[in-house]
Design a protein around this motif. Structure first.
Motif, PDB file in Angstrom:
ATOM      1  N   SER A 168      33.425  48.511  34.060  1.00  0.00           N
ATOM      2  CA  SER A 168      34.438  48.800  33.055  1.00  0.00           C
ATOM      3  C   SER A 168      35.827  48.834  33.669  1.00  0.00           C
ATOM      4  O   SER A 168      36.807  48.384  33.055  1.00  0.00           O
ATOM      5  CB  SER A 168      34.138  50.143  32.372  1.00  0.00           C
ATOM      6  N   ARG A 169      35.923  49.353  34.882  1.00  0.00           N
ATOM      7  CA  ARG A 169      37.222  49.453  35.531  1.00  0.00           C
ATOM      8  C   ARG A 169      37.809  48.075  35.828  1.00  0.00           C
ATOM      9  O   ARG A 169      38.974  47.795  35.549  1.00  0.00           O
ATOM     10  CB  ARG A 169      37.085  50.267  36.821  1.00  0.00           C
ATOM     11  N   ILE A 170      36.982  47.203  36.399  1.00  0.00           N
ATOM     12  CA  ILE A 170      37.459  45.868  36.742  1.00  0.00           C
ATOM     13  C   ILE A 170      37.793  45.056  35.494  1.00  0.00           C
ATOM     14  O   ILE A 170      38.805  44.343  35.437  1.00  0.00           O
ATOM     15  CB  ILE A 170      36.411  45.134  37.597  1.00  0.00           C
ATOM     16  N   GLU A 171      36.980  45.184  34.453  1.00  0.00           N
ATOM     17  CA  GLU A 171      37.277  44.466  33.206  1.00  0.00           C
ATOM     18  C   GLU A 171      38.580  44.963  32.585  1.00  0.00           C
ATOM     19  O   GLU A 171      39.364  44.172  32.040  1.00  0.00           O
ATOM     20  CB  GLU A 171      36.120  44.631  32.228  1.00  0.00           C
ATOM     21  N   GLY A 172      38.837  46.255  32.670  1.00  0.00           N
ATOM     22  CA  GLY A 172      40.086  46.792  32.139  1.00  0.00           C
ATOM     23  C   GLY A 172      41.296  46.304  32.917  1.00  0.00           C
ATOM     24  O   GLY A 172      42.330  45.957  32.329  1.00  0.00           O
ATOM     25  N   LEU A 173      41.186  46.240  34.236  1.00  0.00           N
ATOM     26  CA  LEU A 173      42.291  45.740  35.053  1.00  0.00           C
ATOM     27  C   LEU A 173      42.550  44.261  34.769  1.00  0.00           C
ATOM     28  O   LEU A 173      43.710  43.828  34.669  1.00  0.00           O
ATOM     29  CB  LEU A 173      41.985  45.959  36.538  1.00  0.00           C
ATOM     30  N   ALA A 174      41.479  43.478  34.641  1.00  0.00           N
ATOM     31  CA  ALA A 174      41.644  42.053  34.355  1.00  0.00           C
ATOM     32  C   ALA A 174      42.333  41.842  33.009  1.00  0.00           C
ATOM     33  O   ALA A 174      43.220  40.985  32.874  1.00  0.00           O
ATOM     34  CB  ALA A 174      40.280  41.360  34.378  1.00  0.00           C
ATOM     35  N   ARG A 175      41.961  42.638  32.023  1.00  0.00           N
ATOM     36  CA  ARG A 175      42.590  42.512  30.693  1.00  0.00           C
ATOM     37  C   ARG A 175      44.066  42.888  30.763  1.00  0.00           C
ATOM     38  O   ARG A 175      44.922  42.261  30.118  1.00  0.00           O
ATOM     39  CB  ARG A 175      41.846  43.411  29.704  1.00  0.00           C
ATOM     40  N   ALA A 176      44.389  43.934  31.550  1.00  0.00           N
ATOM     41  CA  ALA A 176      45.783  44.354  31.679  1.00  0.00           C
ATOM     42  C   ALA A 176      46.623  43.279  32.357  1.00  0.00           C
ATOM     43  O   ALA A 176      47.788  43.061  31.996  1.00  0.00           O
ATOM     44  CB  ALA A 176      45.863  45.654  32.455  1.00  0.00           C
TER      45      ALA A 176
ATOM     46  N   ALA B  97      49.847  40.781  30.481  1.00  0.00           N
ATOM     47  CA  ALA B  97      51.171  41.094  31.026  1.00  0.00           C
ATOM     48  C   ALA B  97      51.512  42.581  30.970  1.00  0.00           C
ATOM     49  O   ALA B  97      52.683  42.957  30.886  1.00  0.00           O
ATOM     50  CB  ALA B  97      52.246  40.286  30.303  1.00  0.00           C
ATOM     51  N   GLN B  98      50.511  43.461  31.006  1.00  0.00           N
ATOM     52  CA  GLN B  98      50.767  44.891  31.073  1.00  0.00           C
ATOM     53  C   GLN B  98      50.809  45.395  32.508  1.00  0.00           C
ATOM     54  O   GLN B  98      51.300  46.501  32.771  1.00  0.00           O
ATOM     55  CB  GLN B  98      49.673  45.652  30.316  1.00  0.00           C
ATOM     56  N   MET B  99      50.316  44.583  33.431  1.00  0.00           N
ATOM     57  CA  MET B  99      50.227  45.004  34.819  1.00  0.00           C
ATOM     58  C   MET B  99      50.259  43.760  35.709  1.00  0.00           C
ATOM     59  O   MET B  99      49.689  42.724  35.363  1.00  0.00           O
ATOM     60  CB  MET B  99      48.909  45.784  35.030  1.00  0.00           C
ATOM     61  N   THR B 100      50.945  43.869  36.834  1.00  0.00           N
ATOM     62  CA  THR B 100      50.943  42.751  37.783  1.00  0.00           C
ATOM     63  C   THR B 100      49.678  42.818  38.632  1.00  0.00           C
ATOM     64  O   THR B 100      49.067  43.904  38.766  1.00  0.00           O
ATOM     65  CB  THR B 100      52.169  42.799  38.703  1.00  0.00           C
ATOM     66  N   PRO B 101      49.271  41.696  39.232  1.00  0.00           N
ATOM     67  CA  PRO B 101      48.099  41.739  40.117  1.00  0.00           C
ATOM     68  C   PRO B 101      48.242  42.742  41.241  1.00  0.00           C
ATOM     69  O   PRO B 101      47.275  43.424  41.601  1.00  0.00           O
ATOM     70  CB  PRO B 101      48.002  40.302  40.633  1.00  0.00           C
ATOM     71  N   ASP B 102      49.453  42.861  41.797  1.00  0.00           N
ATOM     72  CA  ASP B 102      49.645  43.825  42.884  1.00  0.00           C
ATOM     73  C   ASP B 102      49.511  45.267  42.396  1.00  0.00           C
ATOM     74  O   ASP B 102      49.008  46.135  43.119  1.00  0.00           O
ATOM     75  CB  ASP B 102      51.014  43.622  43.536  1.00  0.00           C
ATOM     76  N   GLU B 103      49.971  45.544  41.174  1.00  0.00           N
ATOM     77  CA  GLU B 103      49.811  46.898  40.625  1.00  0.00           C
ATOM     78  C   GLU B 103      48.332  47.214  40.427  1.00  0.00           C
ATOM     79  O   GLU B 103      47.885  48.347  40.678  1.00  0.00           O
ATOM     80  CB  GLU B 103      50.566  47.014  39.307  1.00  0.00           C
ATOM     81  N   ALA B 104      47.570  46.246  39.972  1.00  0.00           N
ATOM     82  CA  ALA B 104      46.131  46.448  39.804  1.00  0.00           C
ATOM     83  C   ALA B 104      45.461  46.654  41.155  1.00  0.00           C
ATOM     84  O   ALA B 104      44.566  47.501  41.300  1.00  0.00           O
ATOM     85  CB  ALA B 104      45.516  45.251  39.079  1.00  0.00           C
ATOM     86  N   ARG B 105      45.875  45.917  42.162  1.00  0.00           N
ATOM     87  CA  ARG B 105      45.308  46.078  43.503  1.00  0.00           C
ATOM     88  C   ARG B 105      45.637  47.462  44.063  1.00  0.00           C
ATOM     89  O   ARG B 105      44.820  48.073  44.755  1.00  0.00           O
ATOM     90  CB  ARG B 105      45.844  44.980  44.421  1.00  0.00           C
ATOM     91  N   ALA B 106      46.838  47.952  43.766  1.00  0.00           N
ATOM     92  CA  ALA B 106      47.222  49.279  44.258  1.00  0.00           C
ATOM     93  C   ALA B 106      46.336  50.369  43.665  1.00  0.00           C
ATOM     94  O   ALA B 106      46.002  51.354  44.339  1.00  0.00           O
ATOM     95  CB  ALA B 106      48.685  49.549  43.928  1.00  0.00           C
ATOM     96  N   LEU B 107      45.944  50.214  42.399  1.00  0.00           N
ATOM     97  CA  LEU B 107      45.046  51.207  41.789  1.00  0.00           C
ATOM     98  C   LEU B 107      43.690  51.239  42.459  1.00  0.00           C
ATOM     99  O   LEU B 107      42.981  52.258  42.416  1.00  0.00           O
ATOM    100  CB  LEU B 107      44.881  50.895  40.293  1.00  0.00           C
ATOM    101  N   GLU B 108      43.298  50.144  43.081  1.00  0.00           N
ATOM    102  CA  GLU B 108      42.028  50.078  43.802  1.00  0.00           C
ATOM    103  C   GLU B 108      42.209  50.305  45.302  1.00  0.00           C
ATOM    104  O   GLU B 108      41.308  50.034  46.093  1.00  0.00           O
ATOM    105  CB  GLU B 108      41.371  48.707  43.573  1.00  0.00           C
ATOM    106  N   ASN B 109      43.409  50.803  45.659  1.00  0.00           N
ATOM    107  CA  ASN B 109      43.723  51.074  47.072  1.00  0.00           C
ATOM    108  C   ASN B 109      43.593  49.825  47.946  1.00  0.00           C
ATOM    109  O   ASN B 109      43.120  49.884  49.080  1.00  0.00           O
ATOM    110  CB  ASN B 109      42.819  52.188  47.622  1.00  0.00           C
ATOM    111  N   ARG B 110      44.035  48.702  47.393  1.00  0.00           N
ATOM    112  CA  ARG B 110      44.029  47.452  48.144  1.00  0.00           C
ATOM    113  C   ARG B 110      45.465  47.042  48.430  1.00  0.00           C
ATOM    114  O   ARG B 110      46.377  47.306  47.619  1.00  0.00           O
ATOM    115  CB  ARG B 110      43.317  46.353  47.348  1.00  0.00           C
ATOM    116  N   PRO B 111      45.729  46.369  49.556  1.00  0.00           N
ATOM    117  CA  PRO B 111      47.107  46.004  49.907  1.00  0.00           C
ATOM    118  C   PRO B 111      47.655  44.931  48.980  1.00  0.00           C
ATOM    119  O   PRO B 111      46.907  44.189  48.334  1.00  0.00           O
ATOM    120  CB  PRO B 111      46.969  45.494  51.350  1.00  0.00           C
ATOM    121  N   ALA B 112      48.996  44.839  48.929  1.00  0.00           N
ATOM    122  CA  ALA B 112      49.648  43.807  48.124  1.00  0.00           C
ATOM    123  C   ALA B 112      49.332  42.431  48.693  1.00  0.00           C
ATOM    124  O   ALA B 112      49.157  42.257  49.912  1.00  0.00           O
ATOM    125  CB  ALA B 112      51.153  44.048  48.097  1.00  0.00           C
ATOM    126  N   HIS B 113      49.264  41.442  47.800  1.00  0.00           N
ATOM    127  CA  HIS B 113      48.958  40.080  48.234  1.00  0.00           C
ATOM    128  C   HIS B 113      50.224  39.399  48.758  1.00  0.00           C
ATOM    129  O   HIS B 113      51.343  39.697  48.316  1.00  0.00           O
ATOM    130  CB  HIS B 113      48.374  39.285  47.056  1.00  0.00           C
TER     131      HIS B 113
END
Length: 430
Positions: free
Chosen positions: A357-365, A369-385
């Motif tokens: 559910s978490r990953i599907e929600g991030l992908a939809r965001a 255009a509600q969230m950038t890929p880097d913002e989604a990665r930050a929520l998962e504690n992953r570094p910016a691309h």
């Protein structure tokens, strides 16, 4: 008084035998189970410590406290570009460590534990001038709240600590529910003590019943001898026979001639004790406004309604306590007229364990255009691309305003409303 050498107490009618007490009241059944349970249980005062001995109460308090402590809590500031996360001291205090000795999780767990047991959670805000230095938990039982001229003060007198008085602006106060005097608070354990006492009584009765090998209280029926010594001998003979049978693990034991043993009281199965104990779990869940499934009561649980109870839990319980705590923090940390700063929980943290559910929600965001890929990665504690496009808002190209033409190059051809280029019209006629 004494009769035949035995202490005989004045008759005290149990509540269940008192015609003035309705049979459907908790007090009536608590007194009945108290008499079966050997005088312990509902007859004793229900305190926080005794109530926490009931598994359902302990589970409710610990579950709620730890859930509220688990929620991510961040500080924000309103800006022209929207909400911006505050970095530095305030964020460290509320999200990492409120002081040098407590973690944020431990502090919030203790605060809510006090609220769900004593009826109130308290913390003192340490300041240096206008700067926030730390937040320290206070023992509710050591705090006296006074109302003078419409304003509250908190007098703290803990053993070994100098007595100190704090103004209300320096105390984070989280009452379960305020009484009409605006000072004292209701405790869920105190207000539901009859239901909790009944659970204690049934547990004590069950313990005594099985401790005695499942043998209910017995009455000795037969011709008793005359005289004090004869009665004592008869009782001792029967007691000795029962003890011998118990130690030998044999189901049969002899009784003295002309005597018979008959059970006294109600058989637990006939008294629906199992159903009654299950009902008390539901009563305790109701006291804390918890769906029963969170107290491991799955007697009426299905896949569908269990999922709905999960949604109910977030919307109608955790959301309320989160808002209450946030507003108390905002008022006491930043003042009545703060500079656009505020703290807020991230309720999405409750989905931390649901990866799909978490990953599907991030992908939809990201796709909307509600969230950038880097913002989604930050929520998962992953570094910016490294790709700069990861910092841009993305949207699917086929999405257009209703009634407008598709963009240029749609379906490999020119826009439908563009005029044909030179030669295209003749080509079409040809």
């Amino acid at each position: 008084m004494k009769l035949f050498g035995f202490d005989i107490r004045r008759e005290e009618r149990a509540a269940v035998e008192n015609p003035a007490v309705p049979l459907n009241s908790a007090a009536a059944w608590a007194s009945l189970f108290q008499s079966w349970g050997g005088g312990s249980g509902a007859g004793a005062a229900v305190t926080v410590e005794t109530a926490l001995g009931v598994p359902a109460v302990f589970s409710a308090v610990s579950f709620l406290s730890r859930t509220m402590a688990t929620l991510p809590l961040h500080a924000y500031r309103h800006t022209e570009k929207g909400a911006t996360r505050i970095k530095g001291g305030i964020q460290t205090l509320i999200h990492e460590a409120p002081n040098a000795e407590w973690t944020s999780f431990d502090w919030r767990e203790y605060l809510f534990w006090q609220a769900f047991t004593e009826g109130r959670g308290l913390s003192w805000i340490e300041r240096s001038g206008t700067n926030l230095v730390g937040i320290w938990p206070m023992v509710t039982a050591c705090t006296t709240i006074r109302l003078q001229n419409g304003r509250k003060t908190y007098v703290y007198a803990e053993e070994g600590v100098p007595t100190k008085t704090y103004p209300a602006s320096d105390v984070i106060d989280l009452p379960f529910a305020l009484k009409s005097d605006r000072v004292t608070a209701y405790s869920p354990i105190d207000k539901c003590r009859n239901a909790i006492g009944l659970a204690i009584a049934m547990e004590a009765y069950a313990g005594n019943f099985f401790k005695g090998g499942g043998v209910p209280p017995l009455a000795l029926v037969g011709q008793l001898g005359t005289g004090n010594e004869a009665i004592k001998r008869s009782i001792n003979d029967v007691h000795r026979a029962i003890e011998v049978a118990r130690s030998s693990n044999k189901p049969i034991f002899p009784l003295p001639a002309s005597y018979d043993l008959k059970p006294v009281g109600i058989d637990p199965e006939k008294g629906q004790m199992g159903e009654a104990r299950l009902m008390q779990i539901q009563e305790i869940a109701r006291a804390f406004q918890l769906p029963p499934v969170f107290l491991q009561d799955l007697s009426k649980g299905t896949f569908a309604n269990t999922e709905q109870q999960d949604l109910f839990f977030v919307k109608h319980l955790i959301g309320q306590w989160a808002k209450k705590f946030e507003q108390q923090m905002n008022l006491k940390l930043f003042g009545q007229r703060n500079s656009g700063r505020y703290v807020e929980h991230n309720l999405d943290g409750l989905q931390r364990g649901d990866f799909k559910s978490r990953i599907e929600g991030l992908a939809r965001a990201i796709q909307t255009a509600q969230m950038t890929p880097d913002e989604a990665r930050a929520l998962e504690n992953r570094p910016a691309h490294s790709n700069p496009a990861a910092k841009e808002l993305l949207v699917q190209g086929a999405t257009v305003v209703l009634g407008s033409s598709p963009p240029a190059g749609h379906n490999g051809g020119p826009p439908l409303d563009d005029p044909p280029k030179d030669g295209q019209e003749n080509d079409a006629e040809a």
